[in-house]
Design a protein around this motif. Sequence first.
Motif, short mmCIF file in Angstrom:
data_model
loop_
_atom_site.label_atom_id
_atom_site.label_comp_id
_atom_site.label_asym_id
_atom_site.label_seq_id
_atom_site.Cartn_x
_atom_site.Cartn_y
_atom_site.Cartn_z
N SER A 53 5.88 -41.01 86.25
CA SER A 53 4.51 -40.65 85.85
C SER A 53 4.12 -41.39 84.57
N ARG A 67 0.23 -36.83 86.66
CA ARG A 67 0.67 -35.71 85.84
C ARG A 67 2.19 -35.56 85.87
N SER A 69 5.32 -33.64 86.33
CA SER A 69 5.47 -32.41 87.10
C SER A 69 6.13 -31.32 86.27
#
Length: 215
Positions: A53, A67, A69
């Motif tokens: 990410s 995003r 996680s």
Amino acid sequence: MIAPDDNAALAEQAARLFSGRVEFLLSAPALKFLPEAGVPEIAFAGRSNVGKSSLLNALTGRKSLARASVTPGRTQELNFFEVGEPTLFRLVDMPGYGFAKAPPAVVEKWRRLIRDFLRGRVVLKRTLLLIDARHGLKPVDAEMMQMLDEAAVGYRVVLTKADKIKPSELAEVASRTGTQAKTHRAAHPDVLVTSAETGEGIAALRAAVLADATL
Ligand SMILES: Nc1nc2c(ncn2[C@@H]2O[C@H](COP(=O)(O)OP(=O)(O)O)[C@@H](O)[C@H]2O)c(=O)[nH]1
Ligand SMILES: [Mg+2]
């Protein structure tokens, strides 16, 4: 090691492209939800927590495009992002693997989703296989590489979190990883070294993604 095409024009085009339109398209929890295969795609794979990410965010200069996680290994979805106006290609964030507490059924679902996607996706031009520079290739990564070899999807190994280790160790891991990659038939021989934290290798990665997407 390193250096995709340090072609200045390509790098400039890549920088311009990634600072322009990059937009989340959809999340596909199963193959029937995939977007139509209209443009080239570049996929990102790696163990949970490898920095996928963060790298996607650094690549696109966004703080929270992808995003982080909350629960590692929970998201079993392929996330699609469109790049360019009109869309020139898509980035595909594949669910992370290697999470310790995942039940066998979850792992099996992951394996089937990834395998079928890799085998059947004709617009998939390349996969970037992210490897934590501190750890190098692990057995779970070798399994991913085997799936990529079997699906005949070309991939590049990208070391992440380069800022976390000393330059001498980094050079050693990059060299060792490159040697291991050469034993896999679908692997690109060059290893890209990156840090989402310092920005190291990000411009080169943008250029590599653009080159791969527009082959
Ligand atoms: N120092 C450093 N930390 C990083 C880097 N990339 C990711 N991280 C950290 O590693 C953890 C996992 O990152 P994340 O992007 O959520 O990984 P993902 O699970 O692969 O998507 C987070 O705490 C990040 O802040 C990097 O380049 N340098
Ligand atoms: Mg993530």
